[in-house]
Motif scaffolding. Structure first.
Motif, mmCIF file in Angstrom:
data_model
loop_
_atom_site.group_PDB
_atom_site.id
_atom_site.type_symbol
_atom_site.label_atom_id
_atom_site.label_comp_id
_atom_site.label_asym_id
_atom_site.label_seq_id
_atom_site.Cartn_x
_atom_site.Cartn_y
_atom_site.Cartn_z
ATOM 1 N N VAL A 123 39.422 22.123 57.880
ATOM 2 C CA VAL A 123 40.323 20.977 57.737
ATOM 3 C C VAL A 123 39.421 19.770 57.525
ATOM 4 N N VAL A 173 43.122 21.167 53.491
ATOM 5 C CA VAL A 173 43.020 22.404 54.275
ATOM 6 C C VAL A 173 42.620 23.554 53.366
ATOM 7 N N LEU A 218 45.276 18.304 66.922
ATOM 8 C CA LEU A 218 45.312 19.606 66.236
ATOM 9 C C LEU A 218 45.163 20.743 67.259
ATOM 10 N N VAL A 254 37.998 27.245 63.201
ATOM 11 C CA VAL A 254 38.445 26.080 62.426
ATOM 12 C C VAL A 254 37.322 25.036 62.467
ATOM 13 N N ASN A 294 34.642 15.273 58.641
ATOM 14 C CA ASN A 294 35.141 14.197 57.780
ATOM 15 C C ASN A 294 34.305 14.231 56.491
ATOM 16 N N ASN A 326 34.234 20.452 65.599
ATOM 17 C CA ASN A 326 34.195 19.183 64.870
ATOM 18 C C ASN A 326 32.708 18.856 64.678
ATOM 19 N N VAL A 369 48.681 20.535 61.264
ATOM 20 C CA VAL A 369 47.888 19.515 60.563
ATOM 21 C C VAL A 369 48.733 18.250 60.361
ATOM 22 N N VAL A 425 37.552 25.564 67.741
ATOM 23 C CA VAL A 425 37.592 24.467 66.766
ATOM 24 C C VAL A 425 36.292 23.686 66.918
ATOM 25 N N THR A 469 38.907 15.978 56.893
ATOM 26 C CA THR A 469 39.689 14.750 57.052
ATOM 27 C C THR A 469 39.166 13.674 56.104
ATOM 28 N N ASN A 496 41.479 15.618 65.908
ATOM 29 C CA ASN A 496 40.976 16.876 66.476
ATOM 30 C C ASN A 496 41.694 17.257 67.764
ATOM 31 N N SER A 544 44.256 14.640 54.604
ATOM 32 C CA SER A 544 43.342 15.754 54.872
ATOM 33 C C SER A 544 43.509 16.848 53.822
ATOM 34 N N THR A 571 36.247 21.074 61.318
ATOM 35 C CA THR A 571 36.966 19.837 60.984
ATOM 36 C C THR A 571 36.022 18.681 60.630
#
Ligand code: ADP
Length: 321
Positions: free
Chosen positions: A226, A236, A274, A179, A183, A161, A289, A159, A228, A271, A234, A181
């Motif tokens: 994902v 997806v 998740l 994944v 914003n 971010n 989520v 994941v 946000t 995060n 959010s 993530t």
């Protein structure tokens, strides 16, 4: 399932001054001072641990009071903190917040810049045995790359971010994310750099779902995004053959209504939660989520970042079902 989460990232000591107006160049103002732990890596690691996953945190710390603070807070939460010792000071952030909630921030990365790929390589076994490896961009990109590679080699889910928004996230890094993530601000930056698409961050939330999905697919063809959206929840988007138990290739998840007092660290809460949910529960992606959104919503009811992270039991009691 009792899978482990490994977070690779930053620790900062936050120094916060709340003042009437932000100081102008050459000006001295006074404000109410508070200090506490921060850094996206640490916040997310504490969130993952409190959300119910056994969590390890790989970071770099100096030889000072900030490092002792990190270690004692980690111990209090049962977080397995493993630090590379640095001669540089422990990371710090100076944050001014005005009466309208606007802020100006200076980050002194210090030791965070010494979290190097060679040191991470020593933790290859830990990374490879994790269920989920979670990273952000407040430590060197070469280190994040090494960590996500080791995770992939071992079969862990990665994941990424891509935060903060002002740090470049190159194609090599993106390709290692199962994944992603972002914003809204990070998403707009990624779309500008990688897709030559220009839009304002505050316009993202109102883009049609099909258009957001197309942008996500172009950005991360083989993974899930994902996105946000603060109080708007959010969005997806999955790759066609990798919906992780979801029926729809894309959908929105509304935010929970809560009594928000401070949204600092909401993204970090999301995060960490998740990653923890993914590592510890076998359920459709949408359920992970939903849990992350609930966890993050509750974190906005308290002041601070790491200190404001709720615990899984509190989230379940507040949002039954
Ligand atoms: P960041 O802190 O990185 O800017 P966001 O503001 O998008 O991240 O917040 C992350 C998640 O936290 C959102 O997707 C949402 O689920 C939750 N959240 C944030 N702000 C609120 C809010 N005011 N009320 C309820 N949930 C919120």
């Amino acid at each position: 399932m009792g899978g482990r989460v490994v977070v690779v990232g930053s620790f900062n000591v936050d120094h916060v001054w709340r003042c009437q107006a932000l100081p102008q160049p050459g000006e001295t103002v006074s404000g109410a001072y508070a200090t506490g732990p921060g850094g996206k890596g640490f916040n997310q690691a504490i969130a993952a641990q409190r959300a119910g996953a056994s969590t390890s945190f790989l970071c770099a710390l100096g030889e000072d009071a900030g490092a002792q603070l990190a270690r004692s807070l980690a111990e209090a939460d049962g977080l397995d903190l493993r630090d590379r010792r640095s001669h540089a000071p422990t990371g710090s952030a100076g944050i001014y917040v005005d009466a309208q909630g606007r802020n100006s921030i200076v980050i002194g990365p210090g030791a965070n810049d010494d979290l190097d790929p060679e040191w991470i390589a020593d933790s290859a076994t830990l990374l490879a045995s994790a269920s989920v490896v979670l990273a952000q961009l407040e430590v060197p990109a070469s280190t994040v790359l090494a960590a996500l590679r080791a995770a992939r080699d071992g079969g862990a889910t990665t994941v990424l971010n891509p935060a903060p928004a002002n740090v470049a996230c190159d194609a090599q890094l993106l390709a290692l994310a199962d994944v992603l993530t972002p914003n809204e601000t990070e998403f707009a930056a990624l779309a500008r750099v990688h897709l030559s698409e220009t839009f304002q961050a505050d316009a993202v939330e109102s883009l049609p779902g099909a258009q957001l999905h197309a942008l996500c697919r172009a950005l991360l063809p083989a993974g899930s995004v994902v996105l946000t959206l603060g109080a708007a929840g959010s969005f997806v988007s999955h790759a066609p053959d990798r919906a992780h138990g979801d029926d729809a290739p894309w959908y929105r998840v509304p935010a929970e209504r809560v009594a928000t007092v401070d949204t600092t660290g909401a993204g970090d809460a999301f995060n960490g939660a998740l990653a923890a949910s993914w590592a510890t529960r076998a359920q459709a992606f949408a359920e992970h989520v939903r849990f992350a959104g609930r966890f993050a919503a509750l974190s906005t009811e308290s002041h601070g970042a790491a200190a404001a992270m709720p615990r899984r039991a509190e989230v379940e009691a507040r949002f039954p079902g």
